[in-house]
Design a protein around this motif. Structure first.
Motif, mmCIF file in Angstrom:
data_model
loop_
_atom_site.group_PDB
_atom_site.id
_atom_site.type_symbol
_atom_site.label_atom_id
_atom_site.label_comp_id
_atom_site.label_asym_id
_atom_site.label_seq_id
_atom_site.Cartn_x
_atom_site.Cartn_y
_atom_site.Cartn_z
ATOM 1 N N GLY A 18 24.752 21.411 1.479
ATOM 2 C CA GLY A 18 24.981 20.288 2.375
ATOM 3 C C GLY A 18 24.349 18.985 1.971
ATOM 4 O O GLY A 18 24.396 18.015 2.733
ATOM 5 N N ALA A 19 23.770 18.909 0.781
ATOM 6 C CA ALA A 19 23.099 17.675 0.345
ATOM 7 C C ALA A 19 23.543 17.315 -1.065
ATOM 8 O O ALA A 19 23.809 18.192 -1.899
ATOM 9 C CB ALA A 19 21.580 17.849 0.376
ATOM 10 N N ILE A 20 23.621 16.004 -1.342
ATOM 11 C CA ILE A 20 23.949 15.527 -2.680
ATOM 12 C C ILE A 20 22.693 15.596 -3.541
ATOM 13 O O ILE A 20 21.652 15.034 -3.184
ATOM 14 C CB ILE A 20 24.467 14.080 -2.637
ATOM 15 N N LEU A 21 22.767 16.304 -4.653
ATOM 16 C CA LEU A 21 21.608 16.409 -5.539
ATOM 17 C C LEU A 21 21.328 15.061 -6.197
ATOM 18 O O LEU A 21 22.248 14.328 -6.552
ATOM 19 C CB LEU A 21 21.851 17.472 -6.604
ATOM 20 N N ALA A 22 20.061 14.766 -6.358
ATOM 21 C CA ALA A 22 19.669 13.477 -6.939
ATOM 22 C C ALA A 22 20.111 13.380 -8.401
ATOM 23 O O ALA A 22 20.509 12.313 -8.872
ATOM 24 C CB ALA A 22 18.159 13.293 -6.829
ATOM 25 N N GLU A 23 20.044 14.489 -9.123
ATOM 26 C CA GLU A 23 20.429 14.484 -10.525
ATOM 27 C C GLU A 23 21.928 14.762 -10.633
ATOM 28 O O GLU A 23 22.441 15.715 -10.047
ATOM 29 C CB GLU A 23 19.642 15.538 -11.307
ATOM 30 N N ARG A 24 22.639 13.937 -11.365
ATOM 31 C CA ARG A 24 24.076 14.103 -11.536
ATOM 32 C C ARG A 24 24.370 15.196 -12.542
ATOM 33 O O ARG A 24 23.596 15.409 -13.485
ATOM 34 C CB ARG A 24 24.693 12.784 -11.994
ATOM 35 N N PHE A 25 25.511 15.881 -12.351
ATOM 36 C CA PHE A 25 25.913 16.876 -13.341
ATOM 37 C C PHE A 25 26.106 16.198 -14.686
ATOM 38 O O PHE A 25 25.666 16.694 -15.717
ATOM 39 C CB PHE A 25 27.198 17.567 -12.892
ATOM 40 N N ILE A 26 26.764 15.043 -14.658
ATOM 41 C CA ILE A 26 26.930 14.244 -15.866
ATOM 42 C C ILE A 26 27.341 12.843 -15.457
ATOM 43 O O ILE A 26 27.918 12.632 -14.384
ATOM 44 C CB ILE A 26 27.990 14.861 -16.811
ATOM 45 N N THR A 27 27.014 11.875 -16.289
ATOM 46 C CA THR A 27 27.523 10.514 -16.147
ATOM 47 C C THR A 27 28.227 10.148 -17.445
ATOM 48 O O THR A 27 27.619 10.162 -18.513
ATOM 49 C CB THR A 27 26.395 9.510 -15.861
ATOM 50 N N VAL A 80 23.441 20.755 -13.886
ATOM 51 C CA VAL A 80 23.638 19.648 -14.820
ATOM 52 C C VAL A 80 24.349 20.172 -16.062
ATOM 53 O O VAL A 80 24.314 21.371 -16.363
ATOM 54 C CB VAL A 80 22.295 18.974 -15.222
ATOM 55 N N ALA A 81 24.994 19.269 -16.788
ATOM 56 C CA ALA A 81 25.702 19.650 -18.000
ATOM 57 C C ALA A 81 24.736 19.773 -19.168
ATOM 58 O O ALA A 81 23.747 19.034 -19.269
ATOM 59 C CB ALA A 81 26.781 18.622 -18.326
ATOM 60 N N GLU A 82 25.033 20.699 -20.063
ATOM 61 C CA GLU A 82 24.265 20.822 -21.295
ATOM 62 C C GLU A 82 24.528 19.581 -22.150
ATOM 63 O O GLU A 82 25.688 19.237 -22.424
ATOM 64 C CB GLU A 82 24.704 22.072 -22.056
ATOM 65 N N PRO A 83 23.492 18.870 -22.568
ATOM 66 C CA PRO A 83 23.705 17.669 -23.385
ATOM 67 C C PRO A 83 24.487 17.992 -24.654
ATOM 68 O O PRO A 83 24.263 19.011 -25.311
ATOM 69 C CB PRO A 83 22.278 17.208 -23.715
ATOM 70 N N GLY A 84 25.439 17.127 -24.983
ATOM 71 C CA GLY A 84 26.220 17.290 -26.195
ATOM 72 C C GLY A 84 27.242 18.401 -26.147
ATOM 73 O O GLY A 84 27.770 18.804 -27.191
ATOM 74 N N SER A 85 27.576 18.888 -24.940
ATOM 75 C CA SER A 85 28.486 20.037 -24.843
ATOM 76 C C SER A 85 29.962 19.641 -24.750
ATOM 77 O O SER A 85 30.822 20.518 -24.657
ATOM 78 C CB SER A 85 28.120 20.900 -23.625
ATOM 79 N N GLU A 86 30.281 18.355 -24.785
ATOM 80 C CA GLU A 86 31.673 17.952 -24.625
ATOM 81 C C GLU A 86 32.558 18.478 -25.753
ATOM 82 O O GLU A 86 32.244 18.334 -26.931
ATOM 83 C CB GLU A 86 31.807 16.433 -24.566
#
Length: 325
Positions: A18-27, A80-86
């Motif tokens: 029910g709450a928006i996490l402060a850290e984004r999954f990705i930007t 959150v997304a793993e960095p460089g995983s795109e």
């Protein structure tokens, strides 16, 4: 139980408990003028184990194009997304003017990924088999093209991904658990459309549906085109069909008469309606306050109906208080 909410400016946020996490999954770096930006999100059917998230977004490349990529959630923190995983799945999707990008993406029960692409504010694109614009696409999750697509033998290269054509701006759509697909197509000023097509694989009984834009809008008697399953007039007060969701959740919260109905919304009208897919009877479900500007509908596994209101920037949940019977 988490909700992934995409913002046009490139931020993918997670709503948890029910709450928006402060850290984004990705930007993501995106071009966000007009109707460009971060436009679509879908979780892989195996997301619980592989952590794959698919995003449709407008790149900052020159010239500007849309892209479909796969990202992987971090094993250490799956919020959150793993960095460089795109991993780029499909690139260079047209975005000629900034308008009519489409962007909705959904998996079908056949395991294929369906991608809605607008005609880039150029009506001729919708009938042109040498561009992805104005089409519904069907691809494998790795970006390869299924050999049972309807134009696999007649189109070339990436254009073999085309599953249906003649669409103006298919901003939203949904896939029923049976494979049936309803595509909402925002009209050019006359009619808003819900277009129906079956899910794959193609058994050869049809060559791919053509919904007629720009030659026709709304119902048509032209045998070359398929009329909408449902349409309603653009009155100004009602101006753009947005949000589409079949009510087919694992757990039912709504009364039985809504099961398998299709819910849809209008961006200007601030309403949500349901249509009985057997009888085509339309029911007014919610009439909202002014300036909600609904842009998406989703049905949760818990049987709730969620809608995204761009005006206030909120996600709303609709449930019935009593157990459905």
């Amino acid at each position: 139980g988490r909700i992934f909410a995409a913002e046009q400016g490139g931020r993918l946020k997670v709503i948890k408990n029910g709450a928006i996490l402060a850290e984004r999954f990705i930007t993501l770096p995106v071009t966000e003028n007009n109707e460009r930006g971060l436009l679509g999100v879908a979780l892989d059917p195996g997301f619980a184990t592989n952590g794959w998230v698919y995003l449709y977004y407008t790149t900052t490349k020159n010239p500007v194009v849309n892209r479909l990529s796969r990202f992987t959630a971090s094993a250490a923190n799956p919020d959150v997304a793993e960095p460089g995983s795109e991993e780029v799945i499909l690139d260079d999707i047209p975005s000629e003017s900034g308008w009519h990008n489409g962007g909705a993406i959904h998996f079908g029960p056949d395991g294929k990924l369906y991608v809605a692409v607008g005609e880039s504010h150029n009506g001729a694109n919708a009938q042109d088999m040498t561009t992805l614009a104005g089409k519904l696409l069907r691809i494998n999750p790795d970006g390869s093209i299924p050999a049972d697509n309807p134009f696999y033998e007649t189109a070339s290269g990436v254009h073999r991904a085309i599953w249906a054509l003649g669409l103006r701006n298919p901003f939203t759509f949904d896939v029923h658990t049976s494979g049936r697909i309803f595509v909402n197509d925002v009209g050019g000023g006359q009619f808003e459309e819900i277009n129906e097509l079956p899910g794959g694989p193609n058994d050869g009984s049809y060559p791919g549906f053509n919904f007629g834009w720009p030659a026709t809008e709304g119902p048509t008697s032209n045998p070359a085109f398929k009329s909408p399953f449902h349409h309603y007039p653009n009155t100004g007060a009602d101006c753009a069909i947005t949000g589409g969701a079949f009510y087919d959740p694992p757990a039912v919260n709504f009364p039985a008469q809504y099961v398998d109905d299709y819910f849809f919304a209008d961006h200007c009208g601030d309403w949500i309606r349901s249509i009985d897919v057997a009888t085509k009877t339309v029911t007014n479900f919610v009439q909202g306050a002014d300036n909600l500007f609904i842009v998406d509908l989703e049905v949760g596994d818990d049987g709730s109906l969620y809608y995204l209101a761009r005006g206030p920037g909120n996600v709303h949940r609709l449930r019935f208080a009593a157990t459905a019977t």
